[in-house]
Design an enzyme around this catalytic site. Sequence first.
Site, PDB file in Angstrom:
ATOM      1  N   ASP A   1      -0.330   6.142  -4.285  1.00 26.57           N
ATOM      2  CA  ASP A   1       0.465   5.238  -3.459  1.00 26.57           C
ATOM      3  C   ASP A   1       0.696   3.927  -4.202  1.00 26.57           C
ATOM      4  O   ASP A   1       0.297   3.756  -5.356  1.00 26.57           O
ATOM      5  CB  ASP A   1      -0.200   5.023  -2.096  1.00 26.57           C
ATOM      6  CG  ASP A   1      -1.395   4.098  -2.109  1.00 26.57           C
ATOM      7  OD1 ASP A   1      -2.069   3.980  -3.154  1.00 26.57           O
ATOM      8  OD2 ASP A   1      -1.672   3.471  -1.069  1.00 26.57           O
TER       9      ASP A   1
ATOM     10  N   SER B   1       0.836  -1.196   0.000  1.00 19.75           N
ATOM     11  CA  SER B   1       0.000   0.000   0.000  1.00 19.75           C
ATOM     12  C   SER B   1       0.879   1.258   0.000  1.00 19.75           C
ATOM     13  O   SER B   1       1.657   1.461  -0.904  1.00 19.75           O
ATOM     14  CB  SER B   1      -0.980  -0.020   1.167  1.00 19.75           C
ATOM     15  OG  SER B   1      -1.882   1.057   1.079  1.00 19.75           O
TER      16      SER B   1
ATOM     17  N   ASP C   1      -0.522   0.900  -4.175  1.00 22.10           N
ATOM     18  CA  ASP C   1      -1.630   0.166  -4.780  1.00 22.10           C
ATOM     19  C   ASP C   1      -2.698   1.099  -5.357  1.00 22.10           C
ATOM     20  O   ASP C   1      -3.798   0.671  -5.691  1.00 22.10           O
ATOM     21  CB  ASP C   1      -2.222  -0.868  -3.837  1.00 22.10           C
ATOM     22  CG  ASP C   1      -2.748  -0.290  -2.528  1.00 22.10           C
ATOM     23  OD1 ASP C   1      -2.723   0.936  -2.344  1.00 22.10           O
ATOM     24  OD2 ASP C   1      -3.175  -1.088  -1.670  1.00 22.10           O
TER      25      ASP C   1
ATOM     26  N   ASP D   1      -4.658   3.438  -4.301  1.00 22.28           N
ATOM     27  CA  ASP D   1      -5.943   3.767  -3.678  1.00 22.28           C
ATOM     28  C   ASP D   1      -5.850   5.003  -2.779  1.00 22.28           C
ATOM     29  O   ASP D   1      -6.809   5.361  -2.115  1.00 22.28           O
ATOM     30  CB  ASP D   1      -6.526   2.574  -2.927  1.00 22.28           C
ATOM     31  CG  ASP D   1      -5.714   2.168  -1.694  1.00 22.28           C
ATOM     32  OD1 ASP D   1      -4.604   2.698  -1.493  1.00 22.28           O
ATOM     33  OD2 ASP D   1      -6.193   1.310  -0.936  1.00 22.28           O
TER      34      ASP D   1
END
Length: 187
Positions: free
Chosen positions: A165, A20, A167, A169
């Site tokens: 970021d 993440s 991933d 999201d």
Amino acid sequence: VTAFMVKDTNADGAFMITASHNPYYYNGIKFIPEYAGPAHTGITSQIEEEIEKVKTPKWLAFDQAKDRGLVSYYQPKDNYFAHIDKLIDKNLIKKNSPKIVIDYLYGAGIGYYESYLGDILDLSILHNERDPLFNNLYPDPIEKNLSDLRIKVKKSGADLGIAFDGDADRFGIIDEQGIFYSPNQIA
């Protein structure tokens, strides 16, 4: 996109391997349930309990899993873009034709902006090479991590800089003056 895919395919959920917005060594499993939002504690606790029950996992080579019909491929991009078309006015964006710098921070979002808006926007791209180590950067789009984006926005005369970021999201925004805006401020 993974959360969208869960809804689009009526899946029971999806597992995503991601760090993440953390450094690469935080890499782990993120579960996205059927409602396509963050998994609540009850769900993650249940997953952890099931993992604890497995003493010796059974491994199957990827090619064997494919041969048994256990693997299928799904390319969400076209359906995802069709969904986004329902939410935004691409003609309005094209009419205003902003100059935008995208900073992928070496993450999973690479290529999506260019694929969707590249034909109508003046885009510049930063950190768009796949790198599971994030070039030893923290892929968190917070102000202290976006100096490259700030410099590029100001030097190029861009209207806006957007960073994602690892991933994709989370995001952070840099305006034409180099001022940072958090997702909460934008929302």
